[in-house]
Design an enzyme around this catalytic site. Sequence first.
Site, PDB file in Angstrom:
ATOM      1  N   GLY A 107       5.708  -2.365   1.891  1.00 36.18           N
ATOM      2  CA  GLY A 107       4.520  -1.629   2.293  1.00 36.18           C
ATOM      3  C   GLY A 107       4.048  -2.054   3.659  1.00 36.18           C
ATOM      4  CD  GLN A 134       0.529  -5.008   7.234  1.00 39.47           C
ATOM      5  OE1 GLN A 134       0.718  -4.080   6.456  1.00 39.47           O
ATOM      6  NE2 GLN A 134       1.172  -6.163   7.149  1.00 39.47           N
ATOM      7  CB  CYS A 159       1.473  -9.975   3.838  1.00 36.36           C
ATOM      8  SG  CYS A 159       0.685  -8.826   4.967  1.00 36.36           S
ATOM      9  CG  LEU A 160       6.216  -6.546   6.191  1.00 37.61           C
ATOM     10  CD1 LEU A 160       6.508  -5.112   6.614  1.00 37.61           C
ATOM     11  CD2 LEU A 160       7.503  -7.364   6.152  1.00 37.61           C
ATOM     12  CG  HIS A 178      -0.608  -6.359  -0.189  1.00 35.39           C
ATOM     13  ND1 HIS A 178      -0.302  -7.695  -0.275  1.00 35.39           N
ATOM     14  CD2 HIS A 178      -0.444  -6.029   1.118  1.00 35.39           C
ATOM     15  CE1 HIS A 178       0.014  -8.148   0.932  1.00 35.39           C
ATOM     16  NE2 HIS A 178      -0.058  -7.154   1.794  1.00 35.39           N
ATOM     17  CD  GLU A 179       0.842  -2.617   2.115  1.00 36.53           C
ATOM     18  OE1 GLU A 179       0.264  -2.637   3.223  1.00 36.53           O
ATOM     19  OE2 GLU A 179       1.721  -3.437   1.805  1.00 36.53           O
ATOM     20  CG  HIS A 219      -3.222  -4.875   4.879  1.00 36.77           C
ATOM     21  ND1 HIS A 219      -3.393  -6.030   5.614  1.00 36.77           N
ATOM     22  CD2 HIS A 219      -2.051  -5.029   4.225  1.00 36.77           C
ATOM     23  CE1 HIS A 219      -2.360  -6.843   5.398  1.00 36.77           C
ATOM     24  NE2 HIS A 219      -1.533  -6.260   4.551  1.00 36.77           N
TER      25      HIS A 219
HETATM   26 NI    NI Z   1       0.267  -6.952   3.802  1.00 40.85          NI
END
Ligand code: NI
Length: 158
Positions: A46, A51, A88-89, A130-131, A134
């Site tokens: 995701g 991000q 997480c990226l 999670h997304e 953000h």
């Molecule tokens: Ni993330």
Amino acid sequence: MALRNIRQMGDEVLKKKCREIKEVTPRIRELIEDMKDTMYEANGVGLAAPQVGILKRLVVIDVGEGPIVLINPRVKETRGEQTGEEGCLSLPGKFGIVTRPMYVKVEAWNENMELVELEGEELLARAFCHEIEHLDGHMYVEKIEGELHDVVYEEDGE
Ligand code: NI
């Protein structure tokens, strides 16, 4: 294919609240494609627009069943509980244990500006939560149980 730079934890853009998308313009479509490319290139499940430095309420997810695009997503319903590893990226190579709902129903616009409902369980439910967090400037590290670590200790343990 256009890759965007993934912002890392500590970048102020990851702490900001994102704005709603009013219209799916060509520029938004380009952003969606770039976000998918960037997510796949980074082997993520995701990616949220902040991000890549864009403060808009847009998320892409793929848990291995094809890409999902969520515009202005909202969690409508949750059920149950799962406790497991999350990453997480924006914090590569780190993992932490987070408890999330086992089932999540989300309402969002799709790319054709149609309001749709999506249901997810297990990893998809986790990715939805999670997304979407953000988009309000939050990262999973705020919710971890125990310490961040460098390897996954367990596979999605309950
Ligand atoms: Ni993330």
